[in-house]
Design a protein around this motif. Structure first.
Motif, PDB file in Angstrom:
ATOM      1  N   LEU A   8       0.865   3.400  17.625  1.00 15.25           N
ATOM      2  CA  LEU A   8       1.737   2.498  18.379  1.00 15.25           C
ATOM      3  C   LEU A   8       1.632   1.031  17.951  1.00 15.25           C
ATOM      4  N   LEU A   9       0.405   0.511  17.843  1.00 17.11           N
ATOM      5  CA  LEU A   9       0.265  -0.943  17.649  1.00 17.11           C
ATOM      6  C   LEU A   9       0.746  -1.385  16.278  1.00 17.11           C
ATOM      7  N   ALA A  10       0.544  -0.548  15.266  1.00 18.66           N
ATOM      8  CA  ALA A  10       0.966  -0.912  13.911  1.00 18.66           C
ATOM      9  C   ALA A  10       1.930   0.134  13.379  1.00 18.66           C
ATOM     10  N   ASN A  11       2.875  -0.302  12.563  1.00 20.01           N
ATOM     11  CA  ASN A  11       3.776   0.602  11.846  1.00 20.01           C
ATOM     12  C   ASN A  11       3.264   0.688  10.415  1.00 20.01           C
ATOM     13  N   GLY A  45      19.414   1.535  17.132  1.00 20.22           N
ATOM     14  CA  GLY A  45      19.249   2.979  16.959  1.00 20.22           C
ATOM     15  C   GLY A  45      18.658   3.322  15.598  1.00 20.22           C
ATOM     16  N   PHE A  46      19.064   2.583  14.564  1.00 22.29           N
ATOM     17  CA  PHE A  46      18.497   2.750  13.210  1.00 22.29           C
ATOM     18  C   PHE A  46      17.010   2.401  13.245  1.00 22.29           C
ATOM     19  N   GLN A  47      16.681   1.306  13.936  1.00 23.30           N
ATOM     20  CA  GLN A  47      15.270   0.904  14.046  1.00 23.30           C
ATOM     21  C   GLN A  47      14.459   2.001  14.740  1.00 23.30           C
ATOM     22  N   ILE A  48      15.048   2.610  15.776  1.00 26.21           N
ATOM     23  CA  ILE A  48      14.346   3.685  16.498  1.00 26.21           C
ATOM     24  C   ILE A  48      14.143   4.894  15.577  1.00 26.21           C
ATOM     25  N   LEU A  49      15.154   5.225  14.767  1.00 26.91           N
ATOM     26  CA  LEU A  49      15.038   6.367  13.847  1.00 26.91           C
ATOM     27  C   LEU A  49      13.933   6.125  12.820  1.00 26.91           C
ATOM     28  N   SER A 104      16.284  -2.261  22.956  1.00 27.55           N
ATOM     29  CA  SER A 104      15.555  -1.340  23.824  1.00 27.55           C
ATOM     30  C   SER A 104      14.161  -1.884  24.114  1.00 27.55           C
ATOM     31  N   TYR A 105      13.803  -1.815  25.389  1.00 34.57           N
ATOM     32  CA  TYR A 105      12.501  -2.314  25.852  1.00 34.57           C
ATOM     33  C   TYR A 105      12.262  -3.750  25.371  1.00 34.57           C
ATOM     34  N   GLY A 106      13.350  -4.528  25.323  1.00 35.40           N
ATOM     35  CA  GLY A 106      13.220  -5.939  24.967  1.00 35.40           C
ATOM     36  C   GLY A 106      12.727  -6.187  23.560  1.00 35.40           C
ATOM     37  N   ASP A 107      12.779  -5.164  22.691  1.00 38.23           N
ATOM     38  CA  ASP A 107      12.232  -5.293  21.334  1.00 38.23           C
ATOM     39  C   ASP A 107      10.736  -5.607  21.363  1.00 38.23           C
ATOM     40  N   TYR A 108      10.070  -5.341  22.488  1.00 40.23           N
ATOM     41  CA  TYR A 108       8.631  -5.635  22.564  1.00 40.23           C
ATOM     42  C   TYR A 108       7.873  -4.835  21.517  1.00 40.23           C
ATOM     43  N   LEU A 109       6.802  -5.392  21.043  1.00 38.00           N
ATOM     44  CA  LEU A 109       5.920  -4.833  20.006  1.00 38.00           C
ATOM     45  C   LEU A 109       6.603  -4.851  18.659  1.00 38.00           C
ATOM     46  N   ARG A 110       7.560  -3.945  18.452  1.00 38.87           N
ATOM     47  CA  ARG A 110       8.461  -3.970  17.290  1.00 38.87           C
ATOM     48  C   ARG A 110       9.761  -3.343  17.757  1.00 38.87           C
ATOM     49  N   CYS A 111      10.873  -3.683  17.097  1.00 36.61           N
ATOM     50  CA  CYS A 111      12.158  -3.112  17.501  1.00 36.61           C
ATOM     51  C   CYS A 111      12.090  -1.583  17.407  1.00 36.61           C
ATOM     52  N   GLY A 112      12.327  -0.902  18.502  1.00 40.65           N
ATOM     53  CA  GLY A 112      12.365   0.556  18.488  1.00 40.65           C
ATOM     54  C   GLY A 112      11.012   1.230  18.678  1.00 40.65           C
ATOM     55  N   ALA A 113       9.937   0.443  18.677  1.00 42.03           N
ATOM     56  CA  ALA A 113       8.592   1.039  18.698  1.00 42.03           C
ATOM     57  C   ALA A 113       8.284   1.737  20.018  1.00 42.03           C
ATOM     58  N   ILE A 114       8.793   1.210  21.125  1.00 43.24           N
ATOM     59  CA  ILE A 114       8.525   1.818  22.434  1.00 43.24           C
ATOM     60  C   ILE A 114       9.545   2.928  22.692  1.00 43.24           C
ATOM     61  N   ALA A 115      10.795   2.673  22.314  1.00 40.66           N
ATOM     62  CA  ALA A 115      11.856   3.665  22.540  1.00 40.66           C
ATOM     63  C   ALA A 115      11.521   4.987  21.869  1.00 40.66           C
ATOM     64  N   PRO A 175      13.031   7.161   6.530  1.00 42.72           N
ATOM     65  CA  PRO A 175      11.940   6.398   5.910  1.00 42.72           C
ATOM     66  C   PRO A 175      12.208   4.892   5.964  1.00 42.72           C
ATOM     67  N   GLY A 176      11.165   4.110   5.686  1.00 44.45           N
ATOM     68  CA  GLY A 176      11.312   2.663   5.633  1.00 44.45           C
ATOM     69  C   GLY A 176      11.201   2.027   6.996  1.00 44.45           C
ATOM     70  N   ALA A 177      11.539   0.731   7.051  1.00 41.04           N
ATOM     71  CA  ALA A 177      11.439  -0.028   8.294  1.00 41.04           C
ATOM     72  C   ALA A 177      12.423  -1.177   8.234  1.00 41.04           C
ATOM     73  N   LEU A 178      12.780  -1.694   9.429  1.00 43.24           N
ATOM     74  CA  LEU A 178      13.649  -2.870   9.524  1.00 43.24           C
ATOM     75  C   LEU A 178      12.798  -4.054   9.948  1.00 43.24           C
ATOM     76  N   THR A 179      12.864  -5.122   9.171  1.00 38.95           N
ATOM     77  CA  THR A 179      12.037  -6.297   9.453  1.00 38.95           C
ATOM     78  C   THR A 179      12.932  -7.514   9.697  1.00 38.95           C
ATOM     79  N   ARG A 180      12.289  -8.620  10.064  1.00 36.35           N
ATOM     80  CA  ARG A 180      12.980  -9.865  10.336  1.00 36.35           C
ATOM     81  C   ARG A 180      13.875 -10.246   9.160  1.00 36.35           C
TER      82      ARG A 180
END
Lengths: 218, 78
Positions: free
Chosen positions: B63-66, A83-87, A47-58, A94-99
């Protein structure tokens, strides 16, 4: 089924819903109206090209404002991969998905163990069931603070765990988790790609979509 | 027009495989003596006056940081 700019698996997931006996309804990221659906799936993709972070814009899409609000009232929501990244970005989970720890995009059939069969999306499985579904991600390494992980484990909120090898370095082999109520589930692997023997490694993924039909009726 | 610089870094306890890959490439290129590389993001915002730094911090944090995995620093340049 929400489509964001860059969603890839929305059609496959719609097909999975249909094969499980449900009626898929297409939702658009820019429309806050959920059209009276009984459950929402946030599909995989970029979503949104994964720009910024995956799911951050969505997360800030109009449709998500309604999804976040209704999830709080018990609406079943399943986030697959992106979708998990967006949630997680939405703080519904809770938590986050990283590289991925090894930096490689990982694409393979993956064995998973179902650890919680009381959620809206896993009640069709038996405890400790093992399933094989595709996994395909570059940023699927689940991380969370140790106290958050302990709470997730203690409350039985690790829904699925990687078996036979961890594809991305996720802590404690966590492949998917749920919220406290069990109506919101996110996982990196793709059950919607394992619903027909012609195209998938199994039909093990159908259980996710069959589960929510039971949850919606009850 | 004032510029605002926001630097976002992964928290120290979060694994940074990209930084590790860069670190691994350095000796092959003949650069010795580098002991650690952490990769982050650098944002430059042009904003209208008056600058509301507290509001900008909310922006960065939203937005910029998680905040689950990242921390940020914010500077207002004249």
């Amino acid at each position: 089924m929400v489509t964001f700019p860059g969603s890839l698996d929305d059609r496959d997931a719609q097909r999975a819903v249909r094969l499980a006996g449900g009626e898929p309804v297409a939702l658009w990221h820019g429309d806050a109206d959920l059209r009276g659906v009984d459950a929402v799936v946030l599909p995989g993709g970029f979503s949104y090209g994964d720009y910024l972070r995956c799911g951050a814009i969505a997360r800030f899409a109009p449709v998500m404002q309604t999804v976040i609000e209704l999830a709080g009232h018990g609406l079943p929501v399943l986030g697959i991969c992106n979708g998990f990244q967006i949630l997680c970005e939405s703080h519904l989970l809770p938590g986050a998905l990283t590289r991925n720890a090894h930096l490689h995009f990982r694409n393979r059939d993956q064995r998973l163990r179902i650890e919680n069969t009381s959620t809206a999306w896993t009640n069709a499985y038996q405890p400790a069931d093992e399933i094989v579904v595709p996994v395909k991600n570059g940023e699927g390494c689940f991380v969370a603070a140790p106290d958050v992980l302990d709470r997730l484990e203690g409350e039985g909120r690790v829904v699925v765990r990687y078996a036979d090898g961890n594809p991305n370095g996720s802590v404690r082999d966590i492949a998917g988790i749920c919220n406290e109520r069990g109506n919101v589930v996110g996982l990196m692997p793709h059950p919607e790609h394992a619903v027909e023997t012609l195209t998938g490694p199994s039909t093990d993924g159908l259980g996710f979509f069959a589960s929510v039909l039971t949850a919606a009726v009850s | 027009m004032p510029r605002v610089v926001v630097d976002v870094m992964l928290k120290p306890e979060i694994l940074d495989p990209q930084g590790s890959a860069i670190l691994g490439a350095l000796p092959r290129l003949g650069f010795d003596g580098v002991n650690s590389v952490r990769q982050g993001k650098h944002f430059e915002l042009e904003v209208s006056e008056p600058v509301d730094e507290a509001r900008l911090r909310v922006l960065a944090d939203t937005l910029l940081a998680n905040s689950v995995i990242e921390e940020f620093t914010l500077r207002v340049l004249p």
